[in-house]
Motif scaffolding. Structure first.
Motif, PDB file in Angstrom:
ATOM      1  N   THR A  68       0.833  -1.195   0.000  1.00  0.00           N
ATOM      2  CA  THR A  68       0.000   0.000   0.000  1.00  0.00           C
ATOM      3  C   THR A  68       0.869   1.248   0.000  1.00  0.00           C
ATOM      4  O   THR A  68       0.603   2.216  -0.691  1.00  0.00           O
ATOM      5  N   TYR A  69       1.942   1.188   0.773  1.00  0.00           N
ATOM      6  CA  TYR A  69       2.881   2.314   0.848  1.00  0.00           C
ATOM      7  C   TYR A  69       3.509   2.583  -0.519  1.00  0.00           C
ATOM      8  O   TYR A  69       3.606   3.733  -0.952  1.00  0.00           O
ATOM      9  N   ARG A  87       2.343   1.977  -3.429  1.00  0.00           N
ATOM     10  CA  ARG A  87       1.362   2.471  -4.410  1.00  0.00           C
ATOM     11  C   ARG A  87       1.146   3.972  -4.293  1.00  0.00           C
ATOM     12  O   ARG A  87       0.591   4.586  -5.192  1.00  0.00           O
ATOM     13  N   GLN A  88       1.509   4.540  -3.136  1.00  0.00           N
ATOM     14  CA  GLN A  88       1.143   5.937  -2.898  1.00  0.00           C
ATOM     15  C   GLN A  88       2.167   6.933  -3.441  1.00  0.00           C
ATOM     16  O   GLN A  88       3.312   6.648  -3.584  1.00  0.00           O
TER      17      GLN A  88
END
Lengths: 92, 92
Positions: free
Chosen positions: B88-89, B91-92
């Motif tokens: 998730t990290y 992707r940001q």
């Protein structure tokens, strides 16, 4: 991202999220078991942290405040994160 | 569980974990880019929080301290959690 993890990184807040996930619809803040165990100001503070992190939605309805988990929004922003946290929490 | 999430719930600590995941072996604390950007005491404090939460291992070696991510231990205790957070990290 860090503020979501921070919001989940507290035993009381994690239990609130877990109970909201279990009911899967909006319920009154005061109806959550975990909230009944703590001082009102403590409960209010935890709801505020959860709301500001985008984890929950709070909708005033008369004298009550209905609270619900923003499950779909979270899944869009952080795919798999909430479900992984809930599964890990349940296993413990 | 909450203390792992708390430890990850800080921008600087999350970046340390992300960089450790990228190197995938023990490296000197001072070699992490993110650590070079902050005061020494700040870095030390963040490493302490990460170590106490069980996220990293710190091994003194001469004048240096080698630090590494406890990836396998974490996967055993909290299956999927760290990988989901890292994905998730990224992707940001």
């Amino acid at each position: 991202m860090p503020n979501i993890l921070y919001a989940l990184g507290d035993p009381l807040r994690l239990r609130i999220v877990e109970q909201l996930a279990a009911v899967s619809e909006a319920i009154s803040c005061g109806e959550l078991h975990v909230v009944k165990e703590v001082a009102k100001s403590t409960g209010s503070h935890q709801f505020k942290v959860l709301r500001e992190a985008g984890l929950i939605r709070m909708v005033p309805q008369g004298r009550r405040v209905l609270v619900s988990l923003r499950r779909e929004d979270l899944e869009t922003r952080f795919p798999g994160l909430l479900e992984t946290v809930l599964q890990t929490y349940d296993r413990q």
